[in-house]
Scaffold this active site. Structure first.
Site, PDB file in Angstrom:
ATOM      1  N   THR A  42      -4.872   0.477  -0.476  1.00 22.26           N
ATOM      2  CA  THR A  42      -4.750   1.741  -1.211  1.00 22.26           C
ATOM      3  C   THR A  42      -6.046   2.523  -0.983  1.00 22.26           C
ATOM      4  O   THR A  42      -7.121   1.924  -0.821  1.00 22.26           O
ATOM      5  CB  THR A  42      -4.546   1.511  -2.725  1.00 22.26           C
ATOM      6  OG1 THR A  42      -5.513   0.576  -3.176  1.00 22.26           O
ATOM      7  CG2 THR A  42      -3.147   1.004  -3.034  1.00 22.26           C
ATOM      8  N   VAL A  44      -8.137   4.806  -2.695  1.00 18.59           N
ATOM      9  CA  VAL A  44      -9.303   4.854  -3.588  1.00 18.59           C
ATOM     10  C   VAL A  44     -10.030   3.501  -3.569  1.00 18.59           C
ATOM     11  O   VAL A  44     -11.260   3.433  -3.467  1.00 18.59           O
ATOM     12  CB  VAL A  44      -8.885   5.250  -5.027  1.00 18.59           C
ATOM     13  CG1 VAL A  44     -10.083   5.213  -5.963  1.00 18.59           C
ATOM     14  CG2 VAL A  44      -8.248   6.639  -5.043  1.00 18.59           C
ATOM     15  N   CYS A  45      -9.247   2.433  -3.651  1.00 20.98           N
ATOM     16  CA  CYS A  45      -9.834   1.083  -3.642  1.00 20.98           C
ATOM     17  C   CYS A  45     -10.610   0.838  -2.346  1.00 20.98           C
ATOM     18  O   CYS A  45     -11.671   0.201  -2.351  1.00 20.98           O
ATOM     19  CB  CYS A  45      -8.748   0.023  -3.767  1.00 20.98           C
ATOM     20  SG  CYS A  45      -7.740   0.210  -5.224  1.00 20.98           S
ATOM     21  N   THR A  46     -10.081   1.338  -1.249  1.00 21.68           N
ATOM     22  CA  THR A  46     -10.758   1.167   0.045  1.00 21.68           C
ATOM     23  C   THR A  46     -12.159   1.776  -0.010  1.00 21.68           C
ATOM     24  O   THR A  46     -13.140   1.168   0.418  1.00 21.68           O
ATOM     25  CB  THR A  46      -9.913   1.828   1.164  1.00 21.68           C
ATOM     26  OG1 THR A  46      -8.640   1.184   1.192  1.00 21.68           O
ATOM     27  CG2 THR A  46     -10.583   1.723   2.523  1.00 21.68           C
ATOM     28  N   LEU A  49     -14.539  -0.344  -2.448  1.00 29.53           N
ATOM     29  CA  LEU A  49     -15.080  -1.592  -1.881  1.00 29.53           C
ATOM     30  C   LEU A  49     -16.081  -1.284  -0.771  1.00 29.53           C
ATOM     31  O   LEU A  49     -17.082  -1.990  -0.614  1.00 29.53           O
ATOM     32  CB  LEU A  49     -13.945  -2.491  -1.383  1.00 29.53           C
ATOM     33  CG  LEU A  49     -13.004  -3.005  -2.476  1.00 29.53           C
ATOM     34  CD1 LEU A  49     -12.071  -4.067  -1.931  1.00 29.53           C
ATOM     35  CD2 LEU A  49     -13.740  -3.570  -3.662  1.00 29.53           C
TER      36      LEU A  49
END
Ligand code: BEZ
Length: 211
Positions: A42, A44-46, A49
């Site tokens: 996804t 935003v998560c990318t 992190l």
């Protein structure tokens, strides 16, 4: 029940991209940041992190170990990690916990059913070397967190754990800090050799003591 500040955080064992681990053993004497994201692959998560990986030295300087978690399986984490490294120009080498059975997500109350029945929200916990919860924040899936703010809070937590001070709104490293109300002005003047600026009897500033 949700975790509250000052609670001892629960231990767990989990499969991660850095191998099987025991949370307490992994943290050892370090501070910890445990943060959940809704799902692998996804956008935003990318970015979250990636930013965390790029701040590796900042976390290390503060003796903080970082772990991310989602309810996706390990094989999916491994594939996604390659994408994160490629798209965010980073090298993710902190553990991504594979919590397919939602064991850790439930233990830390990371699933908020009125937001999503099945995915974790963006929870973030800062844990002290004493394994007690020092801070928790919860963001919705649509809003990425600011990891510079996480570092700023860690600076405040580490400073205020050591000295009888608190940090004012928008405080940054190097700014003056506040003398805690429990210290009398008379004692504060003796204690803080860099001086005390009394604005009101309850509002007293002193230069950051550890610089
Ligand atoms: C994301 O990480 O990009 C995301 C996840 C769930 C909903 C919206 C965005």
């Amino acid at each position: 029940m949700s975790l509250r500040l000052g609670d001892t955080v629960p231990n767990f064992q989990a499969d991660t991209t850095e191998g099987h681990l025991d949370f307490y053993e992994y943290l050892g004497e370090s501070w910890g940041v445990l943060f959940s994201h809704p799902a692998d692959y996804t956008p935003v998560c990318t970015t979250e992190l990636g930013k965390t990986a790029l701040l590796k030295e900042e976390f290390a300087k503060r003796n903080v170990k970082v772990l991310a978690i989602s309810v996706d399986p390990l094989e999916k984490h491994e594939g996604w990690k390659k994408d994160i490294n490629e798209t965010q120009s980073c090298h993710v080498d902190f553990p991504l916990i594979a919590d397919e059975n939602k064991t850790v997500a439930n233990l830390y109350d990371m699933i908020h059913p009125n937001s999503s029945e099945s995915f974790t929200v963006r929870s973030l916990f800062i844990i002290g070397p004493d394994k007690k919860l020092k801070l928790s924040i919860t963001y919705p899936a649509s809003t990425g967190r600011n990891f510079h703010e996480v570092l700023r809070v860690i600076d405040s937590l580490q400073l205020t754990a050591r000295y009888s001070v608190a940090t004012p709104a928008n405080w940054q490293q190097g700014d003056d800090v506040i003398v805690v109300p429990a210290i009398s002005t008379e004692d504060a003047i003796k204690k803080f050799e860099k001086g005390v600026n009394v604005i009101k009897p309850y509002l007293r500033y002193t230069p950051q003591p550890n610089l």
